[in-house]
Design a protein around this motif. Structure first.
Motif, PDB file in Angstrom:
ATOM      1  N   LYS A  80       0.824  -1.207   0.000  1.00 14.99           N
ATOM      2  CA  LYS A  80       0.000   0.000   0.000  1.00 14.99           C
ATOM      3  C   LYS A  80       0.865   1.266   0.000  1.00 14.99           C
ATOM      4  CE  LYS A  80      -3.841   2.177   2.425  1.00 14.99           C
ATOM      5  NZ  LYS A  80      -4.737   2.102   3.583  1.00 14.99           N
ATOM      6  N   GLY A  81       1.794   1.360   0.938  1.00 11.22           N
ATOM      7  CA  GLY A  81       2.643   2.550   1.016  1.00 11.22           C
ATOM      8  C   GLY A  81       3.981   2.371   0.329  1.00 11.22           C
ATOM      9  N   GLU A  82       4.256   1.152  -0.126  1.00 17.20           N
ATOM     10  CA  GLU A  82       5.524   0.798  -0.779  1.00 17.20           C
ATOM     11  C   GLU A  82       6.733   1.141   0.096  1.00 17.20           C
ATOM     12  OE1 GLU A  82       4.992   2.771  -4.592  1.00 17.20           O
ATOM     13  OE2 GLU A  82       4.388   0.840  -5.455  1.00 17.20           O
ATOM     14  N   THR A  83       6.570   0.929   1.409  1.00 16.37           N
ATOM     15  CA  THR A  83       7.676   1.162   2.334  1.00 16.37           C
ATOM     16  C   THR A  83       8.014  -0.139   3.042  1.00 16.37           C
ATOM     17  OG1 THR A  83       6.215   1.756   4.166  1.00 16.37           O
ATOM     18  CG2 THR A  83       7.006   3.565   2.755  1.00 16.37           C
ATOM     19  N   ILE A  84       9.143  -0.140   3.700  1.00 18.90           N
ATOM     20  CA  ILE A  84       9.545  -1.272   4.524  1.00 18.90           C
ATOM     21  C   ILE A  84       9.476  -0.803   5.965  1.00 18.90           C
ATOM     22  CG2 ILE A  84      11.385  -2.915   5.072  1.00 18.90           C
ATOM     23  CD1 ILE A  84      12.398  -2.221   2.124  1.00 18.90           C
ATOM     24  N   GLU A  85       8.569  -1.411   6.728  1.00 20.50           N
ATOM     25  CA  GLU A  85       8.424  -1.105   8.143  1.00 20.50           C
ATOM     26  C   GLU A  85       9.322  -2.054   8.919  1.00 20.50           C
ATOM     27  OE1 GLU A  85       4.240  -1.657   8.694  1.00 20.50           O
ATOM     28  OE2 GLU A  85       3.766   0.321   7.871  1.00 20.50           O
ATOM     29  N   ALA A 100       7.798  -1.319  -6.603  1.00 22.90           N
ATOM     30  CA  ALA A 100       8.033  -2.646  -7.182  1.00 22.90           C
ATOM     31  C   ALA A 100       9.315  -3.287  -6.634  1.00 22.90           C
ATOM     32  CB  ALA A 100       8.076  -2.561  -8.707  1.00 22.90           C
ATOM     33  N   LEU A 101       9.367  -3.460  -5.321  1.00 26.75           N
ATOM     34  CA  LEU A 101      10.550  -4.039  -4.686  1.00 26.75           C
ATOM     35  C   LEU A 101      10.785  -5.466  -5.171  1.00 26.75           C
ATOM     36  CD1 LEU A 101      12.778  -3.651  -2.527  1.00 26.75           C
ATOM     37  CD2 LEU A 101      11.193  -4.691  -0.895  1.00 26.75           C
ATOM     38  N   LYS A 102      11.943  -5.699  -5.745  1.00 26.44           N
ATOM     39  CA  LYS A 102      12.318  -7.029  -6.239  1.00 26.44           C
ATOM     40  C   LYS A 102      13.559  -7.565  -5.540  1.00 26.44           C
ATOM     41  CE  LYS A 102       9.083  -7.181  -9.294  1.00 26.44           C
ATOM     42  NZ  LYS A 102       7.857  -7.803  -8.825  1.00 26.44           N
ATOM     43  N   LYS A 103      14.411  -6.637  -5.062  1.00 23.50           N
ATOM     44  CA  LYS A 103      15.635  -7.050  -4.382  1.00 23.50           C
ATOM     45  C   LYS A 103      15.875  -6.138  -3.186  1.00 23.50           C
ATOM     46  CE  LYS A 103      20.432  -8.333  -5.137  1.00 23.50           C
ATOM     47  NZ  LYS A 103      21.472  -8.596  -6.123  1.00 23.50           N
ATOM     48  N   ASP A 130      30.668 -11.974  19.332  1.00 26.07           N
ATOM     49  CA  ASP A 130      29.831 -13.167  19.180  1.00 26.07           C
ATOM     50  C   ASP A 130      28.368 -12.777  18.919  1.00 26.07           C
ATOM     51  OD1 ASP A 130      29.258 -12.176  21.711  1.00 26.07           O
ATOM     52  OD2 ASP A 130      29.225 -14.140  22.682  1.00 26.07           O
ATOM     53  N   GLN A 131      28.173 -11.554  18.428  1.00 20.81           N
ATOM     54  CA  GLN A 131      26.835 -11.040  18.151  1.00 20.81           C
ATOM     55  C   GLN A 131      26.195 -11.779  16.977  1.00 20.81           C
ATOM     56  OE1 GLN A 131      25.053  -8.686  19.793  1.00 20.81           O
ATOM     57  NE2 GLN A 131      23.334  -8.768  18.383  1.00 20.81           N
ATOM     58  N   THR A 132      24.906 -12.090  17.112  1.00 19.83           N
ATOM     59  CA  THR A 132      24.103 -12.652  16.033  1.00 19.83           C
ATOM     60  C   THR A 132      22.899 -11.743  15.819  1.00 19.83           C
ATOM     61  OG1 THR A 132      24.760 -14.930  16.532  1.00 19.83           O
ATOM     62  CG2 THR A 132      22.709 -14.639  15.303  1.00 19.83           C
ATOM     63  N   ASN A 133      22.661 -11.368  14.560  1.00 23.27           N
ATOM     64  CA  ASN A 133      21.515 -10.540  14.195  1.00 23.27           C
ATOM     65  C   ASN A 133      20.599 -11.367  13.299  1.00 23.27           C
ATOM     66  OD1 ASN A 133      22.489  -8.329  15.635  1.00 23.27           O
ATOM     67  ND2 ASN A 133      23.712  -7.634  13.916  1.00 23.27           N
ATOM     68  N   ILE A 134      19.394 -11.618  13.789  1.00 24.38           N
ATOM     69  CA  ILE A 134      18.403 -12.408  13.052  1.00 24.38           C
ATOM     70  C   ILE A 134      17.431 -11.451  12.391  1.00 24.38           C
ATOM     71  CG2 ILE A 134      16.537 -14.092  13.266  1.00 24.38           C
ATOM     72  CD1 ILE A 134      18.071 -15.217  15.695  1.00 24.38           C
ATOM     73  N   MET A 135      17.099 -11.737  11.127  1.00 24.07           N
ATOM     74  CA  MET A 135      16.176 -10.880  10.387  1.00 24.07           C
ATOM     75  C   MET A 135      15.078 -11.722   9.741  1.00 24.07           C
ATOM     76  SD  MET A 135      19.274  -8.677   8.911  1.00 24.07           S
ATOM     77  CE  MET A 135      20.149 -10.198   9.000  1.00 24.07           C
ATOM     78  N   HIS A 136      13.848 -11.231   9.827  1.00 24.03           N
ATOM     79  CA  HIS A 136      12.691 -11.892   9.230  1.00 24.03           C
ATOM     80  C   HIS A 136      12.070 -10.915   8.231  1.00 24.03           C
ATOM     81  CE1 HIS A 136      13.039 -14.805  12.468  1.00 24.03           C
ATOM     82  NE2 HIS A 136      13.003 -13.805  13.330  1.00 24.03           N
ATOM     83  N   MET A 137      12.090 -11.285   6.961  1.00 25.25           N
ATOM     84  CA  MET A 137      11.537 -10.444   5.899  1.00 25.25           C
ATOM     85  C   MET A 137      10.160 -10.956   5.525  1.00 25.25           C
ATOM     86  SD  MET A 137      12.040  -7.943   3.803  1.00 25.25           S
ATOM     87  CE  MET A 137      11.042  -7.325   2.460  1.00 25.25           C
ATOM     88  N   HIS A 138       9.153 -10.055   5.573  1.00 22.28           N
ATOM     89  CA  HIS A 138       7.786 -10.397   5.175  1.00 22.28           C
ATOM     90  C   HIS A 138       7.496  -9.682   3.856  1.00 22.28           C
ATOM     91  CE1 HIS A 138       6.875 -12.044   9.193  1.00 22.28           C
ATOM     92  NE2 HIS A 138       7.723 -11.111   9.592  1.00 22.28           N
ATOM     93  N   TYR A 139       7.144 -10.478   2.837  1.00 22.16           N
ATOM     94  CA  TYR A 139       6.877  -9.920   1.514  1.00 22.16           C
ATOM     95  C   TYR A 139       5.786 -10.751   0.844  1.00 22.16           C
ATOM     96  CZ  TYR A 139       7.754  -8.201  -3.222  1.00 22.16           C
ATOM     97  OH  TYR A 139       7.619  -7.642  -4.478  1.00 22.16           O
ATOM     98  N   ASN A 140       4.694 -10.098   0.454  1.00 23.29           N
ATOM     99  CA  ASN A 140       3.573 -10.772  -0.213  1.00 23.29           C
ATOM    100  C   ASN A 140       3.098 -12.012   0.539  1.00 23.29           C
ATOM    101  OD1 ASN A 140       3.230  -8.958  -2.282  1.00 23.29           O
ATOM    102  ND2 ASN A 140       4.388 -10.143  -3.783  1.00 23.29           N
ATOM    103  N   GLY A 141       2.970 -11.901   1.845  1.00 16.28           N
ATOM    104  CA  GLY A 141       2.454 -12.998   2.657  1.00 16.28           C
ATOM    105  C   GLY A 141       3.451 -14.101   2.970  1.00 16.28           C
TER     106      GLY A 141
END
Length: 178
Positions: A47-52, A131-134, A148-159
């Motif tokens: 809707k807003g074409e942003t990444i929250e 039109a985010l593709k990458k 010894d830091q670990t950064n976990i990321m979860h990307m939600h795109y089109n469900g």
């Protein structure tokens, strides 16, 4: 023969109480936790074409990182210091989190932070990207404090959800590549 003598000496040391082996500190007793981890949720809104973005970090670790980076005392729990801590967090996030959408650097808008139990949640939003593709990320949160830091990321795109992690010293990865 040497092995038998070494084992015998070790037994004598233990039985006679001559143990000089360093004892590991109990992380609970020292008030520290043994895990150095951050968790980030990235949601692309069509809707807003942003990444929250919301990012969770341990409060004590983040306070230490801010103090080290900016050479000032920090207290993310004190309501009276919220505005001052907001300014520090805005700078810290800008230094340690960058996004590239479709190969171009994306501007990030720092929204704010809140405390939830022993964690701080930081909120960020990207400028619109059509039109985010990458999507690539540079995430070096807490790398200035822990090796010894670990950064976990979860990307939600089109469900759909894609998860990945970065372990120090690696700070770059591609979260989306359609």
């Amino acid at each position: 023969m040497t092995l038998i003598i070494s084992q015998s000496l070790l037994i004598c040391y233990v039985l006679l109480g001559f143990t000089s082996f360093p004892k590991a500190k109990n992380p609970v007793a020292t008030g520290r936790h043994p895990l150095h981890l951050s968790s980030m949720e990235l949601n692309y809104t069509t809707k807003g074409e942003t990444i929250e973005i919301s990012c969770r970090l341990f409060t004590d670790d983040l306070e230490n990182a801010l103090s080290k980076q900016f050479k000032v005392p920090t207290d993310l729990s004190a309501p009276s210091k919220h505005k001052e801590m907001d300014a520090l967090l805005r700078k810290y996030i800008a230094l340690h989190v960058q996004l590239k959408g479709n190969g171009k650097a994306l501007g990030l808008n720092y929204i704010g932070f809140e405390k939830e139990r022993e964690a701080i949640i930081v909120y960020i939003e990207s400028v619109p990207v059509k039109a985010l593709k990458k999507l690539a990320i540079n995430n070096s949160l807490m790398y200035d404090l822990f090796d010894d830091q670990t950064n976990i990321m979860h990307m939600h795109y089109n469900g759909e959800r894609k998860s990945t992690k970065l372990d120090y010293p690696n700070s770059n990865t591609v979260l989306l590549d359609l």
